[in-house]
Design an enzyme around this catalytic site. Structure first.
Site, short mmCIF file in Angstrom:
data_model
loop_
_atom_site.label_atom_id
_atom_site.label_comp_id
_atom_site.label_asym_id
_atom_site.label_seq_id
_atom_site.Cartn_x
_atom_site.Cartn_y
_atom_site.Cartn_z
N LYS A 139 0.84 -1.20 0.00
CA LYS A 139 0.00 0.00 0.00
C LYS A 139 0.87 1.25 0.00
O LYS A 139 1.75 1.42 0.85
CB LYS A 139 -0.92 0.02 1.23
CG LYS A 139 -2.09 -0.93 1.12
CD LYS A 139 -2.97 -0.89 2.35
CE LYS A 139 -3.98 0.24 2.30
NZ LYS A 139 -4.96 0.13 3.42
N ILE A 140 0.58 2.13 -0.95
CA ILE A 140 1.30 3.40 -1.09
C ILE A 140 0.27 4.52 -1.20
O ILE A 140 -0.66 4.42 -2.01
CB ILE A 140 2.20 3.38 -2.35
CG1 ILE A 140 3.27 2.29 -2.24
CG2 ILE A 140 2.83 4.75 -2.60
CD1 ILE A 140 4.11 2.11 -3.49
#
Length: 364
Positions: A139-140
């Site tokens: 997750k970014i």
């Protein structure tokens, strides 16, 4: 198998659980949710792990980390990646059956890196190696520096869950970043058919912010409409961007859609039906990551339409035009929500570090 949730899956929505803990894994609860509640993936974030690590399932893990001499940050990385690895293993049959589309488990980079592209890229690669499972997603956040990281991590052949998207304009930039990453991966000799991505479009927080402003303006008749309208038009953008010659050129080489993931779908306003952000977002290739409470409510009394998004494009535009006419600037709202979203996750991260520091001391 719960029939409401099966019906939702049959309509094209992938149900992902917005929660993970070692207790869920070891008790068999996660496996039960897959088998009986149509759960096809899991998302995590610092807030989720901050709550999980306060539980009683991590005593032995904390002792092991203390004996290794781990710092709190390293202990968090080791423990959370171990949980994500175990969850990935549980989801492997779903991953294989769906040809990599589902069966995914997400783990997030430290929120303090949200405005540090290079730091995000470095940690994303580290987390991918630490989890060591093909079906992990990193997750970014969709900050401006995050866009650069999304491209680089995708180009490295890693599947990315882009998080904290609030505006359609930013979502458009996220799609650009993903497509650029695919082009670079292809140029680098990567098998792009192995790369998947979701774009996490946040829902309930939009209503929370807009409704407070509408109340102050004396326009309660427009409350509880902005979030669904915003998310429905994000899906319209998804349909528009993933078609045409340039997309087909990538698709023929194995590229996968970057599916829109509807996040923050637990209802905050008690005046709203508790399944509103599920039943209002039903269409093909949508992921809905739900808190368990929302999933159980949907299983119990959700009325699942065959489709509820495409038919709503015109009315969604009208809703947002009416809100704009009140003087509410949706760009300002979504910029604020992105900033607050990063700040809230930093607070949760700091709480997580403090919890782990205390646990490491207590295990001595």
């Amino acid at each position: 198998m719960n029939q409401n949730l099966k019906q939702l899956t049959d309509a094209g929505v992938s149900i992902w659980l917005d929660d993970l803990s070692r207790e869920r894994i070891e008790s068999g609860n996660l496996k039960d949710l897959i088998e009986n509640y149509s759960v096809r993936g899991v998302t995590t974030n610092p807030t989720i792990f901050a709550a999980a690590l306060k539980g009683s399932s991590y005593g032995a893990a904390m002792t092991a980390e203390r004996l290794l001499g781990s710092s709190a940050s390293q202990a968090i990385a080791n423990i959370t990646s171990a949980d994500v690895s175990a969850a990935c293993d549980i989801f492997k049959p779903v991953y294989l059956e769906s040809k990599g589309v589902d069966g995914r488990v997400s783990i997030e980079v430290e929120p303090g890196l949200a405005n540090d592209a290079n730091g995000t890229i470095t940690q994303a690669l580290q987390l991918f190696e630490l989890v060591g499972r093909e079906n992990v997603m990193i997750k970014i956040p969709a900050t401006i520096p995050g866009l650069e990281a999304i491209t680089a991590v995708t180009a490295a052949g890693i599947s990315v869950n882009v998080t904290l998207i609030f505006s359609i304009d930013r979502y458009n930039q996220v799609i650009d970043a993903y497509l650029e990453g695919l082009e670079k991966a292809l140029a680098g000799g990567k098998d792009i058919s192995k790369i998947h991505s979701v774009a996490s479009f946040f829902v309930s927080r939009v209503d929370t912010e807009v409704d407070a402003r509408l109340e102050a303006l004396g326009r309660p008749e427009l409350k509880s409409k902005a979030a669904l309208a915003n998310a429905q038009l994000a899906y319209e953008l998804f349909l528009d961007r993933f078609q045409g010659a340039s997309w087909e050129a990538l698709s023929t080489k194995g590229a996968n859609l970057q599916r829109p993931l509807m996040a923050s779908t637990g209802v905050k306003d008690p005046a709203l039906p508790d399944t509103a952000y599920v039943t209002g977002l039903v269409s093909r290739n949508i992921v809905n990551t739900m808190p368990e409470k929302t999933m159980v409510a949907t299983a119990d009394h959700g009325v699942i339409p065959a489709e509820s998004v495409i038919a709503s494009f015109a009315s969604a535009r009208t809703v947002l035009e009416k809100i704009s006419d009140t003087g509410i600037d949706m760009d300002e709202v979504t910029n604020l929500l992105e900033k607050e979203g990063v700040e809230k996750f930093i607070v949760s991260w700091n709480e997580l570090v403090e919890t782990v520091e205390q646990a490491l001391e207590a295990s001595a």
